[in-house]
Motif scaffolding. Structure first.
Motif, PDB file in Angstrom:
ATOM      1  N   UNK A  40       0.695  -1.086  -0.040  1.00 52.62           N
ATOM      2  CA  UNK A  40      -0.106  -0.033  -0.083  1.00 52.62           C
ATOM      3  C   UNK A  40       0.942   1.105   0.006  1.00 52.62           C
ATOM      4  N   UNK A  41       2.079   1.272   0.615  1.00 49.80           N
ATOM      5  CA  UNK A  41       2.799   2.347   0.643  1.00 49.80           C
ATOM      6  C   UNK A  41       4.284   1.912  -0.327  1.00 49.80           C
ATOM      7  N   UNK A  42       4.409   2.804  -1.139  1.00 50.18           N
ATOM      8  CA  UNK A  42       5.548   2.605  -1.880  1.00 50.18           C
ATOM      9  C   UNK A  42       6.208   3.923  -2.466  1.00 50.18           C
ATOM     10  N   UNK A  43       7.271   3.595  -3.209  1.00 51.67           N
ATOM     11  CA  UNK A  43       8.070   4.489  -3.876  1.00 51.67           C
ATOM     12  C   UNK A  43       8.326   4.339  -5.064  1.00 51.67           C
ATOM     13  N   UNK A  44       7.971   5.228  -6.015  1.00 48.94           N
ATOM     14  CA  UNK A  44       8.172   4.810  -7.497  1.00 48.94           C
ATOM     15  C   UNK A  44       9.094   5.864  -8.209  1.00 48.94           C
ATOM     16  N   UNK A  45      10.126   5.409  -9.146  1.00 47.04           N
ATOM     17  CA  UNK A  45      11.188   6.404  -9.679  1.00 47.04           C
ATOM     18  C   UNK A  45      11.204   6.057 -11.170  1.00 47.04           C
ATOM     19  N   UNK A  46      11.502   7.234 -11.628  1.00 43.41           N
ATOM     20  CA  UNK A  46      12.356   7.140 -13.025  1.00 43.41           C
ATOM     21  C   UNK A  46      13.868   7.680 -13.222  1.00 43.41           C
ATOM     22  N   UNK A  48       4.039  11.730 -12.213  1.00 38.46           N
ATOM     23  CA  UNK A  48       2.793  11.576 -12.125  1.00 38.46           C
ATOM     24  C   UNK A  48       2.168   9.887 -11.895  1.00 38.46           C
ATOM     25  N   UNK A  49       1.047   9.840 -11.292  1.00 35.03           N
ATOM     26  CA  UNK A  49       0.561   8.374 -11.184  1.00 35.03           C
ATOM     27  C   UNK A  49      -0.895   8.151 -11.355  1.00 35.03           C
ATOM     28  N   UNK A  79       1.843  10.715  -3.056  1.00 39.90           N
ATOM     29  CA  UNK A  79       1.831  11.831  -4.010  1.00 39.90           C
ATOM     30  C   UNK A  79       2.830  12.682  -3.815  1.00 39.90           C
ATOM     31  N   UNK A  80       3.636  12.519  -2.999  1.00 44.39           N
ATOM     32  CA  UNK A  80       4.828  13.317  -2.788  1.00 44.39           C
ATOM     33  C   UNK A  80       6.113  13.313  -3.696  1.00 44.39           C
ATOM     34  N   UNK A  81       6.522  14.313  -4.339  1.00 41.82           N
ATOM     35  CA  UNK A  81       7.697  14.131  -5.548  1.00 41.82           C
ATOM     36  C   UNK A  81       8.688  14.590  -5.120  1.00 41.82           C
ATOM     37  N   UNK A  82       9.833  14.246  -5.801  1.00 40.27           N
ATOM     38  CA  UNK A  82      11.039  14.847  -5.676  1.00 40.27           C
ATOM     39  C   UNK A  82      11.739  14.726  -7.083  1.00 40.27           C
TER      40      UNK A  82
END
Length: 125
Positions: free
Chosen positions: A30-36, A70-71, A55-58
């Protein structure tokens, strides 16, 4: 089994735009981090942007203001909108997934365990 599949790469002229997609499956946390990320020939892999389950971004300084992550949770898809593209943006682009803590700590650049196979972006001058 976690699967990440990138799409949307291609060849465009400098100043143009592309939107990359990363379809994800099998990552059930449920909690994750996605990156490019991207990697150009002869260069090290570079972390570009990350977004967590809140939805926090860096962003890396090299793409801040030009790229947007975005997701769409309903589609289990991650996006990278790339504008004002430059020849130096030419690279293979990858998406990756990992624990939420990777985004919180800022360590997402180094510790993501799941990766896609990449999509090629070529920018001509």
């Amino acid at each position: 089994q976690v699967q990440l599949v990138e799409s949307g790469g291609g060849s465009v002229q400098a100043g143009g735009s592309l939107r990359l997609s990363c379809a994800t499956s099998g990552y059930t946390y449920r909690m994750y981090c996605m990156g490019w990320f991207r990697q150009a020939p002869g260069k090290e892999r570079e972390g570009l942007a990350a977004i967590d389950s809140n939805g926090a971004t860096s962003y890396a300084d090299s793409v801040k203001g030009r790229f947007t992550v975005s997701q769409d949770n309903a589609k289990n898809t991650l996006y990278l909108q790339m504008n004002s593209l430059k020849p130096e943006d030419t690279a293979m682009y990858y998406c990756a997934a990992g624990p939420w803590g990777a985004c919180v700590s800022g360590s997402w650049v180094k510790v993501m365990p799941y990766w896609g196979k990449g999509t090629l972006v070529t920018i001509s001058s």
